[in-house]
Scaffold this motif. Structure first.
Motif, PDB file in Angstrom:
ATOM      1  N   VAL A 102       0.821  -1.217   0.000  1.00 40.93           N
ATOM      2  CA  VAL A 102       0.000   0.000   0.000  1.00 40.93           C
ATOM      3  C   VAL A 102       0.861   1.276   0.000  1.00 40.93           C
ATOM      4  N   PRO A 103       1.950   1.344   0.807  1.00 39.09           N
ATOM      5  CA  PRO A 103       2.759   2.577   0.770  1.00 39.09           C
ATOM      6  C   PRO A 103       3.304   2.871  -0.627  1.00 39.09           C
ATOM      7  N   PHE A 104       3.694   1.828  -1.379  1.00 41.54           N
ATOM      8  CA  PHE A 104       4.230   2.119  -2.714  1.00 41.54           C
ATOM      9  C   PHE A 104       3.157   2.693  -3.619  1.00 41.54           C
ATOM     10  N   SER A 105       1.925   2.251  -3.498  1.00 42.76           N
ATOM     11  CA  SER A 105       0.873   2.799  -4.353  1.00 42.76           C
ATOM     12  C   SER A 105       0.656   4.284  -4.058  1.00 42.76           C
ATOM     13  N   LEU A 106       0.846   4.688  -2.794  1.00 45.59           N
ATOM     14  CA  LEU A 106       0.769   6.121  -2.467  1.00 45.59           C
ATOM     15  C   LEU A 106       1.882   6.889  -3.166  1.00 45.59           C
ATOM     16  N   LEU A 107       3.096   6.315  -3.136  1.00 42.10           N
ATOM     17  CA  LEU A 107       4.286   7.015  -3.639  1.00 42.10           C
ATOM     18  C   LEU A 107       4.376   7.012  -5.169  1.00 42.10           C
ATOM     19  N   GLY A 108       4.172   5.855  -5.783  1.00 43.51           N
ATOM     20  CA  GLY A 108       4.231   5.719  -7.240  1.00 43.51           C
ATOM     21  C   GLY A 108       5.637   5.830  -7.800  1.00 43.51           C
ATOM     22  N   HIS A 109       5.712   6.082  -9.127  1.00 43.82           N
ATOM     23  CA  HIS A 109       6.984   6.173  -9.872  1.00 43.82           C
ATOM     24  C   HIS A 109       7.773   4.866  -9.727  1.00 43.82           C
ATOM     25  N   THR A 110       9.051   4.952  -9.406  1.00 42.87           N
ATOM     26  CA  THR A 110       9.870   3.739  -9.252  1.00 42.87           C
ATOM     27  C   THR A 110      10.572   3.856  -7.909  1.00 42.87           C
ATOM     28  N   ALA A 111      10.607   2.771  -7.143  1.00 41.99           N
ATOM     29  CA  ALA A 111      11.206   2.860  -5.813  1.00 41.99           C
ATOM     30  C   ALA A 111      11.781   1.514  -5.387  1.00 41.99           C
ATOM     31  N   VAL A 112      12.827   1.591  -4.567  1.00 42.61           N
ATOM     32  CA  VAL A 112      13.395   0.398  -3.946  1.00 42.61           C
ATOM     33  C   VAL A 112      12.615   0.158  -2.657  1.00 42.61           C
ATOM     34  N   GLY A 113      12.188  -1.081  -2.451  1.00 44.22           N
ATOM     35  CA  GLY A 113      11.462  -1.438  -1.230  1.00 44.22           C
ATOM     36  C   GLY A 113      12.245  -2.462  -0.433  1.00 44.22           C
ATOM     37  N   THR A 114      12.373  -2.201   0.869  1.00 45.68           N
ATOM     38  CA  THR A 114      12.990  -3.202   1.763  1.00 45.68           C
ATOM     39  C   THR A 114      12.013  -3.468   2.904  1.00 45.68           C
ATOM     40  N   GLY A 115      12.462  -4.207   3.912  1.00 46.29           N
ATOM     41  CA  GLY A 115      11.544  -4.635   4.971  1.00 46.29           C
ATOM     42  C   GLY A 115      10.552  -5.605   4.363  1.00 46.29           C
ATOM     43  N   ARG A 116       9.253  -5.345   4.594  1.00 48.64           N
ATOM     44  CA  ARG A 116       8.213  -6.171   3.949  1.00 48.64           C
ATOM     45  C   ARG A 116       7.929  -5.679   2.533  1.00 48.64           C
ATOM     46  N   GLY A 117       8.725  -4.721   2.067  1.00 53.33           N
ATOM     47  CA  GLY A 117       8.456  -4.063   0.789  1.00 53.33           C
ATOM     48  C   GLY A 117       7.856  -2.694   1.038  1.00 53.33           C
ATOM     49  N   ASP A 118       7.737  -2.327   2.333  1.00 55.32           N
ATOM     50  CA  ASP A 118       7.047  -1.089   2.688  1.00 55.32           C
ATOM     51  C   ASP A 118       7.991   0.051   3.064  1.00 55.32           C
ATOM     52  N   LEU A 119       9.302  -0.230   3.165  1.00 56.71           N
ATOM     53  CA  LEU A 119      10.265   0.834   3.448  1.00 56.71           C
ATOM     54  C   LEU A 119      10.842   1.275   2.116  1.00 56.71           C
ATOM     55  N   LEU A 120      10.513   2.485   1.697  1.00 59.27           N
ATOM     56  CA  LEU A 120      10.706   2.876   0.295  1.00 59.27           C
ATOM     57  C   LEU A 120      11.742   3.972   0.129  1.00 59.27           C
ATOM     58  N   THR A 121      12.529   3.846  -0.925  1.00 54.90           N
ATOM     59  CA  THR A 121      13.444   4.899  -1.353  1.00 54.90           C
ATOM     60  C   THR A 121      13.189   5.139  -2.838  1.00 54.90           C
ATOM     61  N   PRO A 122      12.827   6.365  -3.233  1.00 52.68           N
ATOM     62  CA  PRO A 122      12.583   6.616  -4.660  1.00 52.68           C
ATOM     63  C   PRO A 122      13.826   6.318  -5.489  1.00 52.68           C
ATOM     64  N   ALA A 123      13.628   5.783  -6.693  1.00 59.47           N
ATOM     65  CA  ALA A 123      14.748   5.459  -7.587  1.00 59.47           C
ATOM     66  C   ALA A 123      14.692   6.389  -8.795  1.00 59.47           C
ATOM     67  N   MET A 124      15.874   6.788  -9.255  1.00 63.51           N
ATOM     68  CA  MET A 124      15.917   7.676 -10.410  1.00 63.51           C
ATOM     69  C   MET A 124      15.759   6.871 -11.699  1.00 63.51           C
ATOM     70  N   THR A 125      14.925   7.359 -12.604  1.00 65.64           N
ATOM     71  CA  THR A 125      14.758   6.673 -13.889  1.00 65.64           C
ATOM     72  C   THR A 125      14.716   7.728 -14.991  1.00 65.64           C
ATOM     73  N   ARG A 126      14.956   7.279 -16.209  1.00 62.54           N
ATOM     74  CA  ARG A 126      14.842   8.176 -17.363  1.00 62.54           C
ATOM     75  C   ARG A 126      13.906   7.515 -18.372  1.00 62.54           C
ATOM     76  N   GLY A 127      13.073   8.319 -19.000  1.00 65.45           N
ATOM     77  CA  GLY A 127      12.244   7.809 -20.100  1.00 65.45           C
ATOM     78  C   GLY A 127      11.058   6.992 -19.632  1.00 65.45           C
ATOM     79  N   GLU A 128      10.483   6.295 -20.603  1.00 66.49           N
ATOM     80  CA  GLU A 128       9.240   5.554 -20.399  1.00 66.49           C
ATOM     81  C   GLU A 128       9.483   4.110 -20.825  1.00 66.49           C
ATOM     82  N   PHE A 129       8.966   3.160 -20.080  1.00 67.04           N
ATOM     83  CA  PHE A 129       9.097   1.743 -20.444  1.00 67.04           C
ATOM     84  C   PHE A 129       7.710   1.221 -20.823  1.00 67.04           C
ATOM     85  N   HIS A 130       7.684   0.363 -21.847  1.00 70.12           N
ATOM     86  CA  HIS A 130       6.400  -0.079 -22.405  1.00 70.12           C
ATOM     87  C   HIS A 130       6.154  -1.547 -22.081  1.00 70.12           C
TER      88      HIS A 130
END
Ligand code: C5P
Length: 316
Positions: A151-179
């Motif tokens: 649920v926390p990642f859905s609040l944050l969006g974009h791309t992020a690294v998740g640790t713990g249960r997947g709920d401890l988030l750090t935004p990740a830098m990305t370029r462009g769009e992936f299809h």
């Protein structure tokens, strides 16, 4: 013609929240709390759940309706994560839980793309706005984590690294769009059963996880390089999902034969995610799945997508 003014519409807030794909999902040994430590990289994609929260009369409590693809498969009682989100927010703020929720599904149901988690994230933001609760973002994230690991990642969006249960988030830098193209199955897989099968297959020797294992993937994201990203996709839950649903192997094969840059089971499955060279190529991958009759539906989308946000808000 009557001279009466029409009644003002009741206060109502419409919010949308994205589904996700795990670009990497590394699973560690199960802990005493029953959860597995994860090192994961989430990417939000442009498949959205919409939740409309409309103020209900005092004492009415929570009600819930659902529409959209697979709506019949979604519970409309207190077991629904959006309902639980509204109830938990009311509990934490001391406000009355009087709200009519409506969910419009846009993310495959029980497919490993966190559609239910997106509903919870959307309901939290919608009710916080509707009830003028003013809960700080950091506290909303804490409540989100109590509702479910995704649920926390859905609040944050974009791309992020998740640790713990997947709920401890750090935004990740990305370029462009992936299809992406996603191939879904009518019958879902339960997340706990896939984790259980992971334990059975991996045995007690499961090594600890570390996000450092995904440096190539992070480079690919920063460079906006879909070819390198396709090669770096990784999912530890793919083997247990395939073990529970062997026919998914064919879905992976068809996409690979059609030139997908990478193919992976999404989260705990059974949805399969294929990365295309372009939007057109992603559509072609979906057409190949349909022609081979190995999926029940195809959903094309791009990532990264924004997190949970208000679409419209009619307040008092
Ligand atoms: O947090 P959520 O309710 O989405 O998780 C559903 C189930 O998936 C958990 O009850 C647990 O069995 C499993 N799970 C896990 N390790 C995680 C996340 C989920 O074992 N990190």
């Amino acid at each position: 013609m009557s001279g009466r003014l029409s009644a003002a519409p009741p206060p109502s807030v419409r919010v949308r929240a994205p589904g996700k794909v795990n670009l990497a999902l590394r699973v560690g040994p199960v802990g005493s709390d029953g959860y597995h430590p994860l090192a994961t990289i989430f990417q939000a994609v442009t498949l959205f759940e919409e939740v409309t929260a409309t103020l209900a009369p005092p004492g009415a409590g929570i009600s819930l309706t659902v529409s959209g693809p697979q709506a019949d498969d979604v519970p409309t009682d207190e077991t629904n994560l959006a309902w639980r989100a509204a109830a938990l927010l009311a509990d934490r703020t001391g406000l009355a839980a009087d709200v009519a929720l409506h969910i419009t599904k846009g993310v495959p149901v029980a497919g490993g793309m966190a559609g239910g988690s997106a509903d919870a994230a959307a309901a939290l933001l919608a009710c916080d706005t509707l009830w003028e609760a003013g809960v700080p973002r950091s506290e909303l994230v804490e409540i989100a984590a109590e509702l479910g690991a995704d649920v926390p990642f859905s609040l944050l969006g974009h791309t992020a690294v998740g640790t713990g249960r997947g709920d401890l988030l750090t935004p990740a830098m990305t370029r462009g769009e992936f299809h992406w193209c996603f191939g879904t199955q009518r019958v879902g897989l339960s997340t706990p059963s896939v984790f259980r099968r992971f334990d059975e297959l991996a045995g007690p020797s499961t090594p600890a996880v570390a996000p450092a294992d995904d440096t190539e993937l992070m480079h690919a994201l920063r460079a906006g390089d879909p070819v390198a990203l396709g090669k770096a996709l990784h999912n530890d839950l793919q083997a247990p999902a395939l073990d529970l649903r062997p026919e998914l192997a064919e879905v992976l094969d068809v996409a690979t034969e059609s030139g997908a840059l990478g193919v992976i089971v999404s989260g705990s499955g059974p949805t399969v995610a294929a990365l295309g060279r372009s939007r057109q190529h992603a559509l072609a991958l979906g057409a190949a799945w349909t022609a081979a009759d190995v999926v029940d539906a195809v959903w094309c989308a791009s990532g990264p997508a924004p997190g949970t946000q208000i679409v419209t808000s009619i307040t008092r």
